[in-house]
Design an enzyme around this catalytic site. Structure first.
Site, PDB file in Angstrom:
ATOM      1  N   TYR A 169      27.817  57.141   3.416  1.00  0.00           N
ATOM      2  CA  TYR A 169      27.239  56.468   2.239  1.00  0.00           C
ATOM      3  C   TYR A 169      26.046  57.258   1.715  1.00  0.00           C
ATOM      4  O   TYR A 169      25.895  57.471   0.517  1.00  0.00           O
ATOM      5  CB  TYR A 169      26.823  55.071   2.681  1.00  0.00           C
ATOM      6  CG  TYR A 169      26.137  54.208   1.645  1.00  0.00           C
ATOM      7  CD1 TYR A 169      26.883  53.523   0.693  1.00  0.00           C
ATOM      8  CD2 TYR A 169      24.748  54.034   1.651  1.00  0.00           C
ATOM      9  CE1 TYR A 169      26.256  52.692  -0.240  1.00  0.00           C
ATOM     10  CE2 TYR A 169      24.120  53.205   0.728  1.00  0.00           C
ATOM     11  CZ  TYR A 169      24.877  52.538  -0.209  1.00  0.00           C
ATOM     12  OH  TYR A 169      24.260  51.712  -1.126  1.00  0.00           O
ATOM     13  N   ASN A 198      16.889  46.889   0.417  1.00  0.00           N
ATOM     14  CA  ASN A 198      17.963  45.968   0.811  1.00  0.00           C
ATOM     15  C   ASN A 198      17.970  44.771  -0.155  1.00  0.00           C
ATOM     16  O   ASN A 198      16.985  44.054  -0.273  1.00  0.00           O
ATOM     17  CB  ASN A 198      17.666  45.519   2.253  1.00  0.00           C
ATOM     18  CG  ASN A 198      18.870  44.911   2.935  1.00  0.00           C
ATOM     19  OD1 ASN A 198      19.561  44.094   2.358  1.00  0.00           O
ATOM     20  ND2 ASN A 198      19.109  45.309   4.181  1.00  0.00           N
TER      21      ASN A 198
HETATM   22  P1  NAP Z   1      28.982  44.597  -4.171  1.00  0.00           P
HETATM   23  O1  NAP Z   1      28.488  43.213  -4.278  1.00  0.00           O
HETATM   24  O2  NAP Z   1      29.782  44.983  -2.968  1.00  0.00           O
HETATM   25  O3  NAP Z   1      29.853  44.916  -5.474  1.00  0.00           O
HETATM   26  C1  NAP Z   1      30.518  46.128  -5.591  1.00  0.00           C
HETATM   27  C2  NAP Z   1      31.079  46.228  -6.983  1.00  0.00           C
HETATM   28  O4  NAP Z   1      31.723  47.504  -7.105  1.00  0.00           O
HETATM   29  C3  NAP Z   1      32.144  45.159  -7.291  1.00  0.00           C
HETATM   30  O5  NAP Z   1      32.030  44.769  -8.639  1.00  0.00           O
HETATM   31  C4  NAP Z   1      33.446  45.918  -7.062  1.00  0.00           C
HETATM   32  O6  NAP Z   1      34.516  45.433  -7.854  1.00  0.00           O
HETATM   33  C5  NAP Z   1      33.047  47.312  -7.565  1.00  0.00           C
HETATM   34  N1  NAP Z   1      33.919  48.342  -7.018  1.00  0.00           N
HETATM   35  C6  NAP Z   1      34.024  48.735  -5.717  1.00  0.00           C
HETATM   36  N2  NAP Z   1      34.989  49.678  -5.605  1.00  0.00           N
HETATM   37  C7  NAP Z   1      35.466  49.887  -6.852  1.00  0.00           C
HETATM   38  C8  NAP Z   1      36.470  50.735  -7.382  1.00  0.00           C
HETATM   39  N3  NAP Z   1      37.178  51.582  -6.602  1.00  0.00           N
HETATM   40  N4  NAP Z   1      36.718  50.679  -8.711  1.00  0.00           N
HETATM   41  C9  NAP Z   1      36.023  49.848  -9.500  1.00  0.00           C
HETATM   42  N5  NAP Z   1      35.061  49.033  -9.072  1.00  0.00           N
HETATM   43  C10 NAP Z   1      34.789  49.048  -7.759  1.00  0.00           C
HETATM   44  O7  NAP Z   1      27.801  45.655  -4.264  1.00  0.00           O
HETATM   45  P2  NAP Z   1      26.269  45.416  -4.686  1.00  0.00           P
HETATM   46  O8  NAP Z   1      25.544  44.986  -3.472  1.00  0.00           O
HETATM   47  O9  NAP Z   1      26.204  44.625  -5.944  1.00  0.00           O
HETATM   48  O10 NAP Z   1      25.819  46.927  -4.954  1.00  0.00           O
HETATM   49  C11 NAP Z   1      25.662  47.434  -6.267  1.00  0.00           C
HETATM   50  C12 NAP Z   1      25.058  48.795  -6.180  1.00  0.00           C
HETATM   51  O11 NAP Z   1      23.774  48.708  -5.572  1.00  0.00           O
HETATM   52  C13 NAP Z   1      25.854  49.790  -5.335  1.00  0.00           C
HETATM   53  O12 NAP Z   1      25.864  51.050  -5.959  1.00  0.00           O
HETATM   54  C14 NAP Z   1      25.103  49.829  -4.022  1.00  0.00           C
HETATM   55  O13 NAP Z   1      25.288  51.059  -3.356  1.00  0.00           O
HETATM   56  C15 NAP Z   1      23.680  49.643  -4.503  1.00  0.00           C
HETATM   57  N6  NAP Z   1      22.764  49.099  -3.495  1.00  0.00           N
HETATM   58  C16 NAP Z   1      23.055  47.916  -2.873  1.00  0.00           C
HETATM   59  C17 NAP Z   1      22.173  47.417  -1.921  1.00  0.00           C
HETATM   60  C18 NAP Z   1      22.440  46.121  -1.203  1.00  0.00           C
HETATM   61  O14 NAP Z   1      21.650  45.772  -0.315  1.00  0.00           O
HETATM   62  N7  NAP Z   1      23.488  45.369  -1.532  1.00  0.00           N
HETATM   63  C19 NAP Z   1      20.992  48.114  -1.625  1.00  0.00           C
HETATM   64  C20 NAP Z   1      20.705  49.294  -2.310  1.00  0.00           C
HETATM   65  C21 NAP Z   1      21.613  49.775  -3.251  1.00  0.00           C
HETATM   66  P3  NAP Z   1      35.540  44.315  -7.237  1.00  0.00           P
HETATM   67  O15 NAP Z   1      34.760  43.029  -7.220  1.00  0.00           O
HETATM   68  O16 NAP Z   1      36.672  44.298  -8.190  1.00  0.00           O
HETATM   69  O17 NAP Z   1      35.900  44.808  -5.862  1.00  0.00           O
HETATM   70  P1  GDP Z   2      20.461  48.268   6.699  1.00  0.00           P
HETATM   71  O1  GDP Z   2      19.240  47.592   6.182  1.00  0.00           O
HETATM   72  O2  GDP Z   2      21.037  49.258   5.760  1.00  0.00           O
HETATM   73  O3  GDP Z   2      20.249  48.852   8.068  1.00  0.00           O
HETATM   74  O4  GDP Z   2      21.637  47.227   6.858  1.00  0.00           O
HETATM   75  P2  GDP Z   2      21.715  45.666   7.150  1.00  0.00           P
HETATM   76  O5  GDP Z   2      21.353  44.881   5.960  1.00  0.00           O
HETATM   77  O6  GDP Z   2      23.091  45.472   7.721  1.00  0.00           O
HETATM   78  O7  GDP Z   2      20.596  45.357   8.259  1.00  0.00           O
HETATM   79  C1  GDP Z   2      20.761  45.834   9.555  1.00  0.00           C
HETATM   80  C2  GDP Z   2      19.637  45.355  10.471  1.00  0.00           C
HETATM   81  O8  GDP Z   2      19.706  43.924  10.627  1.00  0.00           O
HETATM   82  C3  GDP Z   2      19.816  45.939  11.857  1.00  0.00           C
HETATM   83  O9  GDP Z   2      18.547  46.044  12.485  1.00  0.00           O
HETATM   84  C4  GDP Z   2      20.661  44.866  12.555  1.00  0.00           C
HETATM   85  O10 GDP Z   2      20.558  44.929  13.968  1.00  0.00           O
HETATM   86  C5  GDP Z   2      20.007  43.596  11.995  1.00  0.00           C
HETATM   87  N1  GDP Z   2      20.864  42.396  12.019  1.00  0.00           N
HETATM   88  C6  GDP Z   2      20.590  41.251  12.699  1.00  0.00           C
HETATM   89  N2  GDP Z   2      21.574  40.358  12.528  1.00  0.00           N
HETATM   90  C7  GDP Z   2      22.469  40.918  11.667  1.00  0.00           C
HETATM   91  C8  GDP Z   2      23.678  40.459  11.074  1.00  0.00           C
HETATM   92  O11 GDP Z   2      24.151  39.338  11.293  1.00  0.00           O
HETATM   93  N3  GDP Z   2      24.312  41.314  10.215  1.00  0.00           N
HETATM   94  C9  GDP Z   2      23.826  42.546   9.926  1.00  0.00           C
HETATM   95  N4  GDP Z   2      24.473  43.323   9.040  1.00  0.00           N
HETATM   96  N5  GDP Z   2      22.681  43.029  10.505  1.00  0.00           N
HETATM   97  C10 GDP Z   2      22.012  42.220  11.342  1.00  0.00           C
END
Ligand code: NAP
Ligand code: GDP
Length: 347
Positions: A169, A198
């Site tokens: 990733y 996050n």
């Molecule tokens: P998410 O809830 O998993 O949603 C992912 C989205 O991407 C969905 O709309 C999905 O569509 C679409 N997608 C995945 N594969 C695809 C493909 N092959 N073609 C077209 N669409 C596709 O993700 P999110 O948490 O909102 O993340 C959004 C962005 O923020 C990402 O770039 C992620 O890396 C970044 N980000 C997230 C976090 C976090 O903690 N969540 C933290 C930092 C950065 P479907 O619903 O149709 O599958």
């Molecule tokens: P990260 O922030 O990218 O490392 O990803 P996560 O959001 O999955 O957070 C991971 C951290 O949360 C690690 O320290 C895990 O050991 C802790 N953790 C505790 N309970 C959970 C759980 O239920 N799910 C996940 N994903 N992580 C957990």
């Protein structure tokens, strides 16, 4: 506005690049219509942006188009090109990605690398070919070097290997920064990226095995309450994280799309003093869900990267007064959403 000239690769842009930088950066004045395509529009962040836009933050000159994998499989170059030819966006918020928590990353590093590299290359190149004026992509503080000084800032992305748990990733995301630079230097494109910490909120992926820590723990507390069981927190509970509420991130995305003119990425994070331990985070969920059972720490499970403390100084230089939702309030709103939407929630 500060105009950062640091390239992020350990060298500085030349004076020639600097004048190109500023010339290419200037968005024409006036209310030109904007057609904004949001990839990943059905995910955690995409839904939050859609809600913020619908709640009155959208502007009359903006047309918003939210798409997901049903509209186009973005790992496929022809599908991606067709999507961009259909909508001809002037602006793109690129969120689509294979996303997951620590434990999904550990299992599928190769898939994370391949899918995300394909998606990102297809989206950025289709945006270039279809003449989009601006693209804002999404990196993450997970992608920074594992061995680093703190706090982490925007200049440190390429300084060393990421944590081994999520190398697929991380390297795929780092390449967005490489491509943004390339599109700018060769074609003068204004493609940039944000770096959130996050993220959590309504519409997250609440799957216990694959999701991030907060949605995983919220789901586990829900089940522990229902079945009168203890809550299993994975790892020692000692690692530290900065969390950002999806609705705050959505408001910041709108600002970046409209106002932020650098190619250099920007960290979107709460302050360093708002970093919490996993134990603190679990206790906030326990309180929000009024869970009375026991908390157990399963130390057979990985802790992942101990911390990724990021500086939001650059953000604060631009937006000194931006108000983040207090963590406990955001956790409470998220837990309430999950309780009210349990059947429909992604899990
Ligand atoms: P998410 O809830 O998993 O949603 C992912 C989205 O991407 C969905 O709309 C999905 O569509 C679409 N997608 C995945 N594969 C695809 C493909 N092959 N073609 C077209 N669409 C596709 O993700 P999110 O948490 O909102 O993340 C959004 C962005 O923020 C990402 O770039 C992620 O890396 C970044 N980000 C997230 C976090 C976090 O903690 N969540 C933290 C930092 C950065 P479907 O619903 O149709 O599958
Ligand atoms: P990260 O922030 O990218 O490392 O990803 P996560 O959001 O999955 O957070 C991971 C951290 O949360 C690690 O320290 C895990 O050991 C802790 N953790 C505790 N309970 C959970 C759980 O239920 N799910 C996940 N994903 N992580 C957990």
């Amino acid at each position: 506005m500060p105009a950062s000239l640091h390239s992020g690769f350990g060298f500085h842009l030349s004076p020639l690049s600097r004048s190109l930088d500023l010339a290419a950066m200037a968005e024409p004045a006036g209310l030109k219509p904007k057609r904004i395509l949001v990839t990943g529009g059905t995910g955690l962040v995409g839904k939050a942006i859609a809600e913020v836009v619908a709640d009155g933050e959208g502007r009359p000159e903006e047309e918003w188009i939210f798409v997901c994998s049903k509209d186009a499989d973005l790992t496929n170059a022809a599908d991606t090109k067709a999507l961009f030819e259909k909508h001809k966006p002037t602006h793109v918020i690129h969120l689509a990605a294979m996303v997951g928590g620590l434990f999904k990353n550990i299992k599928y590093n190769l898939d994370f690398w391949r899918r995300n590299v394909h998606i990102n290359d297809n989206v950025l190149h289709s945006a270039y070919e279809s003449g989009a004026r601006k693209v804002v992509s999404c990196l993450s503080t997970c992608i920074f070097p594992d061995k680093t000084s703190y706090p982490i800032d925007e200049t440190m992305i390429h300084n060393g290997p990421p944590h081994s748990s999520n190398f697929g990733y991380s390297y795929a995301k780092r390449m967005i920064d490489v491509q943004n630079r390339g599109y700018f230097e060769q074609h003068g494109c204004r493609f940039t990226a944000v770096i959130p910490t996050n993220v959590f909120g309504p519409h997250d992926n609440y799957n216990i095995e694959d999701g991030h820590v907060l949605p995983g723990l919220i789901h586990k507390v829900y089940l522990a309450k229902k079945n009168n069981m203890a809550l299993s927190v994975w790892g020692t509970g000692k690692p530290r994280r900065q969390f950002i509420y999806s609705r705050d991130l959505a408001r910041l995305f709108l600002w970046v799309l409209r106002e932020y003119d650098e190619v250099e990425p920007i960290i979107l994070s709460v302050g360093e003093d708002e970093e919490v331990s996993i134990r603190d985070a679990a206790e906030s969920i326990v309180e929000a869900m009024d869970f009375k059972g026991e908390l157990l720490f399963d130390t057979t499970k990985s802790d992942g990267q101990f911390k990724k403390t990021a500086s939001n100084s650059k953000l604060r230089r631009y937006l000194p007064d931006f108000q983040f939702t207090p963590f406990k309030q955001a956790v409470k709103e998220t837990c309430d959403w999950f309780n009210a939407n349990y059947d429909a929630a992604r899990k």
